[in-house]
Design a protein around this motif. Sequence first.
Motif, short mmCIF file in Angstrom:
data_model
loop_
_atom_site.label_atom_id
_atom_site.label_comp_id
_atom_site.label_asym_id
_atom_site.label_seq_id
_atom_site.Cartn_x
_atom_site.Cartn_y
_atom_site.Cartn_z
N MET A 1 0.82 -1.21 0.00
CA MET A 1 0.00 0.00 0.00
C MET A 1 0.85 1.26 0.00
O MET A 1 0.56 2.24 -0.66
CB MET A 1 -0.90 0.01 1.22
N LEU A 2 1.99 1.26 0.78
CA LEU A 2 2.81 2.45 0.92
C LEU A 2 4.03 2.44 0.02
O LEU A 2 4.85 3.35 0.09
CB LEU A 2 3.26 2.58 2.38
N GLU A 3 4.15 1.41 -0.84
CA GLU A 3 5.34 1.30 -1.67
C GLU A 3 5.57 2.53 -2.53
O GLU A 3 6.68 2.96 -2.74
CB GLU A 3 5.26 0.05 -2.56
N GLY A 4 4.50 3.13 -3.06
CA GLY A 4 4.66 4.26 -3.95
C GLY A 4 4.50 5.60 -3.28
O GLY A 4 4.52 6.63 -3.95
N LEU A 5 4.37 5.64 -1.96
CA LEU A 5 4.14 6.89 -1.24
C LEU A 5 5.49 7.48 -0.84
O LEU A 5 6.24 6.87 -0.09
CB LEU A 5 3.29 6.63 0.00
N PRO A 6 5.84 8.68 -1.33
CA PRO A 6 7.14 9.26 -1.00
C PRO A 6 7.18 9.73 0.45
O PRO A 6 6.35 10.54 0.87
CB PRO A 6 7.26 10.44 -1.97
N ILE A 7 8.12 9.23 1.22
CA ILE A 7 8.28 9.66 2.61
C ILE A 7 9.75 9.83 2.91
O ILE A 7 10.60 9.21 2.27
CB ILE A 7 7.67 8.66 3.61
N ASP A 8 10.06 10.70 3.84
CA ASP A 8 11.41 10.86 4.34
C ASP A 8 11.49 10.05 5.63
O ASP A 8 10.96 10.46 6.66
CB ASP A 8 11.71 12.33 4.62
N PRO A 9 12.12 8.88 5.60
CA PRO A 9 12.10 8.00 6.78
C PRO A 9 12.74 8.63 8.01
O PRO A 9 12.32 8.36 9.13
CB PRO A 9 12.87 6.76 6.31
N HIS A 10 13.75 9.49 7.82
CA HIS A 10 14.38 10.14 8.96
C HIS A 10 13.41 11.13 9.62
O HIS A 10 13.34 11.23 10.85
CB HIS A 10 15.66 10.86 8.53
N THR A 11 12.65 11.85 8.80
CA THR A 11 11.66 12.77 9.36
C THR A 11 10.56 12.02 10.08
O THR A 11 10.12 12.42 11.17
CB THR A 11 11.05 13.63 8.23
N VAL A 12 10.11 10.91 9.49
CA VAL A 12 9.06 10.11 10.11
C VAL A 12 9.48 9.63 11.49
O VAL A 12 8.72 9.71 12.46
CB VAL A 12 8.69 8.91 9.22
N LEU A 13 10.71 9.12 11.60
CA LEU A 13 11.19 8.58 12.87
C LEU A 13 11.78 9.65 13.79
O LEU A 13 12.09 9.36 14.95
CB LEU A 13 12.22 7.49 12.62
N GLY A 14 11.97 10.87 13.27
CA GLY A 14 12.49 11.95 14.09
C GLY A 14 13.96 11.77 14.44
O GLY A 14 14.35 12.02 15.60
N ILE A 15 14.77 11.34 13.48
CA ILE A 15 16.20 11.07 13.74
C ILE A 15 17.05 11.80 12.70
O ILE A 15 16.56 12.22 11.65
CB ILE A 15 16.50 9.56 13.68
N ALA A 16 18.33 11.92 13.01
CA ALA A 16 19.27 12.58 12.10
C ALA A 16 19.61 11.68 10.92
O ALA A 16 19.52 10.45 11.03
CB ALA A 16 20.55 12.94 12.85
N PRO A 17 20.01 12.27 9.79
CA PRO A 17 20.34 11.45 8.60
C PRO A 17 21.47 10.46 8.85
O PRO A 17 21.55 9.44 8.17
CB PRO A 17 20.76 12.51 7.56
N ASP A 18 22.37 10.74 9.80
CA ASP A 18 23.49 9.83 10.05
C ASP A 18 23.25 8.93 11.26
O ASP A 18 24.20 8.39 11.84
CB ASP A 18 24.78 10.64 10.25
N ALA A 19 21.99 8.74 11.65
CA ALA A 19 21.67 7.91 12.81
C ALA A 19 22.14 6.48 12.61
O ALA A 19 22.05 5.93 11.51
CB ALA A 19 20.17 7.94 13.08
#
Length: 239
Positions: A1-19
């Motif tokens: 269902m979410l395969e084609g939905l663009p999301i920023d996983p770092h924003t979703v989880l509230g973490i830094a890009p280098d986590a």
Amino acid sequence: MLEGLPIDPHTVLGIAPDADAETIHEAFRRKSKKHHPDVGGDEWAFRIVVRAYELLTQRPTGFVASPSPYDFDDPDLDHDSHVDPSRDWAAESERVRPGVRDKDYPPARMVLVEVLWFRMEISDIYALLDRTEASSFSGSLHLTWPDPDTPLDQPLDPVELHAVLRELTDAFDQLRSRPNVLNASSRADLGRFEAWLSYDSGRDAWNAFTSLRPSLNSRGLGVRQLTRELTIPREPPSR
């Protein structure tokens, strides 16, 4: 269902890009517990959190997948043990999801309770995660006894049948008297009980279920719960 939905996983989880992997896993545990449907969270928000975790742990960047993120060690989540644990319900397009199931109740004392969410398609996934966008526009509970998927060992004698129907009616009457119930109806005939209660939102319906379950348990009745999601597509913007 979410395969084609663009999301920023770092924003979703509230973490830094280098986590690192541990930070990703801990952020997932925190967010997933907040949005898990079995504790009253939003089904779609939970799926988005799961998808973000998958994107960060499955991409070839050296991240090591942590142990099963679904193992919350949370006593409040009494999951249905009859469900295949390898099945990824969050990633499927199916709109019916198994929920909690009470143990050690005889088949004649098991009640099916469906929590229904009626909602529009997602317009802003981040607003949904922050709970600034309404997650549903109505919700309801549907009670059925006997549970269709829990066949009775043998027909109930009239005394036991009358006792169960009386307990179900009492629990229903108690729930319908609580605030936030928009409409309610029940029917008890031919050895069967069925009831509906409607609410302003799916979250209200879930909160009602959390009150109903201990009420039924106190009457010697167990619960098998399902979450059913009915989605109305948004109209495309006019040109």
